[in-house]
Design a protein around this motif. Structure first.
Motif, PDB file in Angstrom:
ATOM      1  N   GLY A 103     -87.540 -26.534  30.123  1.00 49.16           N
ATOM      2  CA  GLY A 103     -86.850 -26.155  31.356  1.00 49.16           C
ATOM      3  C   GLY A 103     -86.518 -27.315  32.275  1.00 49.16           C
ATOM      4  O   GLY A 103     -86.988 -28.426  32.104  1.00 49.16           O
ATOM      5  N   LEU A 104     -85.665 -26.999  33.250  1.00 46.63           N
ATOM      6  CA  LEU A 104     -85.248 -27.976  34.258  1.00 46.63           C
ATOM      7  C   LEU A 104     -86.264 -27.933  35.396  1.00 46.63           C
ATOM      8  O   LEU A 104     -86.133 -27.155  36.344  1.00 46.63           O
ATOM      9  CB  LEU A 104     -83.841 -27.652  34.771  1.00 46.63           C
ATOM     10  N   ILE A 105     -87.275 -28.775  35.293  1.00 50.94           N
ATOM     11  CA  ILE A 105     -88.373 -28.789  36.266  1.00 50.94           C
ATOM     12  C   ILE A 105     -88.031 -29.809  37.346  1.00 50.94           C
ATOM     13  O   ILE A 105     -88.195 -31.017  37.159  1.00 50.94           O
ATOM     14  CB  ILE A 105     -89.711 -29.119  35.586  1.00 50.94           C
ATOM     15  N   ALA A 106     -87.544 -29.318  38.469  1.00 50.63           N
ATOM     16  CA  ALA A 106     -87.069 -30.198  39.539  1.00 50.63           C
ATOM     17  C   ALA A 106     -88.231 -30.869  40.259  1.00 50.63           C
ATOM     18  O   ALA A 106     -89.269 -30.249  40.501  1.00 50.63           O
ATOM     19  CB  ALA A 106     -86.238 -29.402  40.532  1.00 50.63           C
ATOM     20  N   THR A 107     -88.033 -32.138  40.597  1.00 46.84           N
ATOM     21  CA  THR A 107     -89.000 -32.856  41.422  1.00 46.84           C
ATOM     22  C   THR A 107     -88.370 -33.323  42.733  1.00 46.84           C
ATOM     23  O   THR A 107     -89.077 -33.600  43.689  1.00 46.84           O
ATOM     24  CB  THR A 107     -89.584 -34.081  40.684  1.00 46.84           C
ATOM     25  N   GLU A 108     -87.034 -33.407  42.752  1.00 43.37           N
ATOM     26  CA  GLU A 108     -86.341 -33.863  43.962  1.00 43.37           C
ATOM     27  C   GLU A 108     -84.863 -33.529  43.833  1.00 43.37           C
ATOM     28  O   GLU A 108     -84.311 -33.532  42.736  1.00 43.37           O
ATOM     29  CB  GLU A 108     -86.502 -35.384  44.094  1.00 43.37           C
ATOM     30  N   SER A 109     -84.219 -33.248  44.970  1.00 33.31           N
ATOM     31  CA  SER A 109     -82.793 -32.956  44.952  1.00 33.31           C
ATOM     32  C   SER A 109     -82.149 -33.366  46.265  1.00 33.31           C
ATOM     33  O   SER A 109     -82.738 -33.210  47.331  1.00 33.31           O
ATOM     34  CB  SER A 109     -82.559 -31.458  44.719  1.00 33.31           C
ATOM     35  N   SER A 110     -80.953 -33.889  46.152  1.00 39.26           N
ATOM     36  CA  SER A 110     -80.112 -34.184  47.310  1.00 39.26           C
ATOM     37  C   SER A 110     -78.802 -33.459  47.055  1.00 39.26           C
ATOM     38  O   SER A 110     -78.161 -33.673  46.028  1.00 39.26           O
ATOM     39  CB  SER A 110     -79.883 -35.691  47.430  1.00 39.26           C
ATOM     40  N   LEU A 111     -78.407 -32.610  47.989  1.00 39.53           N
ATOM     41  CA  LEU A 111     -77.305 -31.687  47.748  1.00 39.53           C
ATOM     42  C   LEU A 111     -76.294 -31.758  48.876  1.00 39.53           C
ATOM     43  O   LEU A 111     -76.662 -31.772  50.040  1.00 39.53           O
ATOM     44  CB  LEU A 111     -77.894 -30.270  47.651  1.00 39.53           C
ATOM     45  N   ARG A 112     -75.002 -31.791  48.500  1.00 42.46           N
ATOM     46  CA  ARG A 112     -73.906 -31.731  49.475  1.00 42.46           C
ATOM     47  C   ARG A 112     -72.901 -30.700  49.010  1.00 42.46           C
ATOM     48  O   ARG A 112     -72.512 -30.679  47.851  1.00 42.46           O
ATOM     49  CB  ARG A 112     -73.184 -33.084  49.567  1.00 42.46           C
ATOM     50  N   TRP A 113     -72.489 -29.864  49.947  1.00 45.01           N
ATOM     51  CA  TRP A 113     -71.398 -28.941  49.689  1.00 45.01           C
ATOM     52  C   TRP A 113     -70.163 -29.543  50.328  1.00 45.01           C
ATOM     53  O   TRP A 113     -70.062 -29.652  51.549  1.00 45.01           O
ATOM     54  CB  TRP A 113     -71.697 -27.569  50.294  1.00 45.01           C
ATOM     55  N   THR A 114     -69.221 -29.963  49.523  1.00 44.98           N
ATOM     56  CA  THR A 114     -68.062 -30.698  50.039  1.00 44.98           C
ATOM     57  C   THR A 114     -66.906 -29.797  50.429  1.00 44.98           C
ATOM     58  O   THR A 114     -66.059 -30.195  51.233  1.00 44.98           O
ATOM     59  CB  THR A 114     -67.593 -31.735  49.010  1.00 44.98           C
ATOM     60  N   ARG A 115     -66.866 -28.606  49.867  1.00 44.26           N
ATOM     61  CA  ARG A 115     -65.872 -27.597  50.247  1.00 44.26           C
ATOM     62  C   ARG A 115     -66.317 -26.259  49.679  1.00 44.26           C
ATOM     63  O   ARG A 115     -67.050 -26.223  48.701  1.00 44.26           O
ATOM     64  CB  ARG A 115     -64.468 -27.958  49.772  1.00 44.26           C
ATOM     65  N   PRO A 116     -65.860 -25.170  50.292  1.00 39.93           N
ATOM     66  CA  PRO A 116     -66.314 -23.864  49.811  1.00 39.93           C
ATOM     67  C   PRO A 116     -65.619 -23.446  48.516  1.00 39.93           C
ATOM     68  O   PRO A 116     -64.493 -23.853  48.241  1.00 39.93           O
ATOM     69  CB  PRO A 116     -65.927 -22.918  50.950  1.00 39.93           C
ATOM     70  N   ALA A 117     -66.318 -22.619  47.772  1.00 37.63           N
ATOM     71  CA  ALA A 117     -65.705 -21.970  46.611  1.00 37.63           C
ATOM     72  C   ALA A 117     -64.957 -20.747  47.119  1.00 37.63           C
ATOM     73  O   ALA A 117     -65.482 -19.960  47.912  1.00 37.63           O
ATOM     74  CB  ALA A 117     -66.767 -21.556  45.608  1.00 37.63           C
ATOM     75  N   ASN A 118     -63.740 -20.604  46.681  1.00 37.85           N
ATOM     76  CA  ASN A 118     -62.911 -19.467  47.049  1.00 37.85           C
ATOM     77  C   ASN A 118     -63.020 -18.365  46.004  1.00 37.85           C
ATOM     78  O   ASN A 118     -63.323 -18.630  44.836  1.00 37.85           O
ATOM     79  CB  ASN A 118     -61.440 -19.889  47.168  1.00 37.85           C
ATOM     80  N   VAL A 119     -62.755 -17.160  46.429  1.00 39.54           N
ATOM     81  CA  VAL A 119     -62.666 -16.044  45.485  1.00 39.54           C
ATOM     82  C   VAL A 119     -61.588 -16.400  44.461  1.00 39.54           C
ATOM     83  O   VAL A 119     -60.498 -16.859  44.825  1.00 39.54           O
ATOM     84  CB  VAL A 119     -62.319 -14.738  46.225  1.00 39.54           C
ATOM     85  N   GLY A 120     -61.900 -16.240  43.202  1.00 33.84           N
ATOM     86  CA  GLY A 120     -60.969 -16.570  42.127  1.00 33.84           C
ATOM     87  C   GLY A 120     -61.146 -17.964  41.559  1.00 33.84           C
ATOM     88  O   GLY A 120     -60.596 -18.274  40.500  1.00 33.84           O
TER      89      GLY A 120
END
Length: 151
Positions: free
Chosen positions: A77-94
Motif C-alpha cells: 500500500g501507499l503508506i504516506a509519511t508526508e505530503s505537500s498539496l496545492r490545488w491550483t484550480r477547481p475541477a469542473n463538472v465534466g
C-alpha cells in the motif's frame, strides 16, 4: 506489485481518466463539503469566484488517491509519511481527470534495512492538460523479502 528495489528516480506513472459527474460532485459535497459552490447551481451564479458548480478540492484529492492506487501499485500500500498539496484550480463538472506521477527521490532507511522513503510528485490534470492538483508526497516502501526485482 512494486517494491523499493523496483523503483528508480525518474520513473513515471500515468493513470486512466476519471470523469467528474454532477451527481458525484453534489453527493460528495453534501456529505463532506456542503458549500454553495459545490451544491447550488443557481446561487453559485452570483458567487464572487465561482460562477458554476465546481468539485470540492477534497473530492479532487479523493479521486487523485483512487487513481494513485490503480496506477502506482506499491506492495503493502501507499503508506504516506508526508505530503505537500496545492490545488491550483477547481475541477469542473465534466472534467476528465488523470494523474501523472514522477519519482524524485529514494532514501533507504538508515535504521531499518528492509525499507525506504520514496518521494514522488503527482499532478492531477484535466482533459485540457490543466493542472488541478499538485502534490509532493513521501511514502514508506518496503523491500521484497523474496529478492523480487533485484539484479
Amino acid at each position: 506489485m512494486l517494491y523499493l528495489e523496483d523503483l528508480k528516480v525518474g520513473d513515471q506513472f500515468k493513470s486512466r481518466e476519471y470523469e467528474m459527474t454532477l451527481a458525484e460532485v453534489e453527493e460528495f459535497a453534501h456529505k463532506y463539503d456542503p458549500q454553495v459552490f459545490h451544491i447550488d447551481a443557481e446561487a453559485t451564479q452570483t458567487h464572487p469566484v465561482f460562477k458554476k458548480i465546481v468539485a470540492s478540492a477534497w473530492h479532487t484529492s479523493a479521486v487523485t488517491m483512487r487513481l494513485l492506487t490503480e496506477c502506482f501499485p506499491i506492495a503493502n500500500g501507499l503508506i504516506a509519511t508526508e505530503s505537500s498539496l496545492r490545488w491550483t484550480r477547481p475541477a469542473n463538472v465534466g472534467d476528465r481527470i488523470h494523474i501523472e506521477i514522477e519519482i524524485v527521490a529514494i532514501t533507504p532507511s538508515i535504521t531499518k534495512s528492509d525499507r525506504g522513503i520514496v518521494t514522488y510528485v503527482s499532478q492531477a490534470r484535466n482533459q485540457d492538460g490543466d493542472v488541478l492538483l499538485l502534490a509532493t508526497n513521501k511514502i514508506l516502501v518496503m523491500k521484497s523479502n523474496l529478492g523480487h526485482g533485484q539484479s
